[in-house]
Design a protein around this motif. Sequence first.
Motif, PDB file in Angstrom:
ATOM      1  N   PHE A  74       6.474 -43.318  33.058  1.00 58.64           N
ATOM      2  CA  PHE A  74       6.873 -42.278  33.895  1.00 58.64           C
ATOM      3  C   PHE A  74       5.041 -41.989  34.600  1.00 58.64           C
ATOM      4  O   PHE A  74       4.240 -41.975  33.666  1.00 58.64           O
TER       5      PHE A  74
ATOM      6  N   ALA B  28       8.118 -36.795  34.709  1.00 53.61           N
ATOM      7  CA  ALA B  28       9.648 -37.750  33.076  1.00 53.61           C
ATOM      8  C   ALA B  28      10.441 -36.271  33.514  1.00 53.61           C
ATOM      9  O   ALA B  28      11.928 -36.482  33.529  1.00 53.61           O
TER      10      ALA B  28
ATOM     11  N   ALA C 177      12.838 -36.251  36.810  1.00 51.25           N
ATOM     12  CA  ALA C 177      13.429 -37.243  36.351  1.00 51.25           C
ATOM     13  C   ALA C 177      14.619 -37.132  35.208  1.00 51.25           C
ATOM     14  O   ALA C 177      15.597 -37.051  35.905  1.00 51.25           O
TER      15      ALA C 177
ATOM     16  N   CYS D  56       6.534 -40.765  29.106  1.00 56.46           N
ATOM     17  CA  CYS D  56       7.771 -41.899  28.865  1.00 56.46           C
ATOM     18  C   CYS D  56       8.560 -41.007  27.993  1.00 56.46           C
ATOM     19  O   CYS D  56       8.388 -39.829  27.478  1.00 56.46           O
TER      20      CYS D  56
ATOM     21  N   PHE E  97      11.936 -41.238  39.514  1.00 58.56           N
ATOM     22  CA  PHE E  97      11.681 -42.558  39.210  1.00 58.56           C
ATOM     23  C   PHE E  97      11.498 -43.990  40.239  1.00 58.56           C
ATOM     24  O   PHE E  97      11.226 -45.025  40.484  1.00 58.56           O
TER      25      PHE E  97
END
Length: 379
Positions: free
Chosen positions: A97, A103, A106, A239, A257
């Motif tokens: 991300f 991140a 999401a 991530c 995302f």
Amino acid sequence: MAHDEPKLSAALEKRQEKGNLRSLKISESNLIDFSSNDYLGLAQNQALKTLVIERYEKDTFKNGSTGSRLLTGNSALIERTEAELSSLFSAERALLFGSGYLANLAFFSSIPQRNDVILYDELSHASIKDGCRLSMAKKISFRHNDLPHLREKLEQVSKSANVFVAVESVYSMDGDFTPLEELVALCDIFSAKLVVDEAHSTGIWGANGSGLLKELNLEDKVYARIMTFGKAMGTHGACVCGSDVLINYLINFARPFIYTTAPGPFEVIAIQTAFAFLADHPALSADLKRNIQLFTTQLQLSETHIINSESPIQAIKIPGNSNAQQLSNLLQTEGFDARAILSPTVAAGSERLRICLHAFNSKSDIVNLCALLNSYFQN
């Protein structure tokens, strides 16, 4: 003037009256850095910068990624980097991300479903809380690092719902650690899915900066991890680490995302190179930890004023926005860049001076800073 601008102005004036109006400022480069999240000095490391540029210039990369990853933005470079990250963090898969904020947004907005429950530490980062607000799941906070209180909440909800527990390994305002081993055991009892944000432990703990969970051999005991690269790793991005099913679900259902432009090649190469550089320079983490120990032994404040921390984040309690800002201004006049954290970023009455220690801070700078703080609170 737009019809609603008087309301905006009134809100800004109210903040001004409370002494917590935010504004953008350029960091003073001539001050000694005790405020940035560049814990290992990688953001300013010229040798690392040279390596990133050399790797970038070896290929004919585009300037940008050109689109979202589901359209034109995916690349072999990104997928190779994700594979390297999943190996480093001992995860089944990792999904990149553009930031830790994205991140968390999401994950928490998409993974917990309607009728699920998210139990989150009350001091969790705003990105976790914002992701929870967007979720259809029920959201309940528990007192900071209070496992008996969390147990009470788990007993209330675990029999009737799928439960997620959200914490940070190191908290950004107090600098304290989550009791991860005890937390893992508690979540296991209630079959709760533990989600850990490792923003402030990535790069510092664990082999080659793989995080606190890896250092404690607990990485396979959690449902998901959010690893962030904009702090100790000195670059940008993050991530989510988890199972293949989890990552595929994020790719299909996580709006932050799906509808975001993919990271550009330079950013991805910077992430790759930063971890490779850290693997070749393990002394950076050791230097940081020595400086943390030096600071904590030199600072002679009572528990009234200091929040005990073994992380790079050291919080000096000084209630009141004006009081905290006054101390910050005093230190800056003495050449030290240490910032006040004001309400509403923290709760009213818990304002503080937030000091960030680094591998590159000299012994004399740390000793002199502590002497100033000791003198201030003794007078």
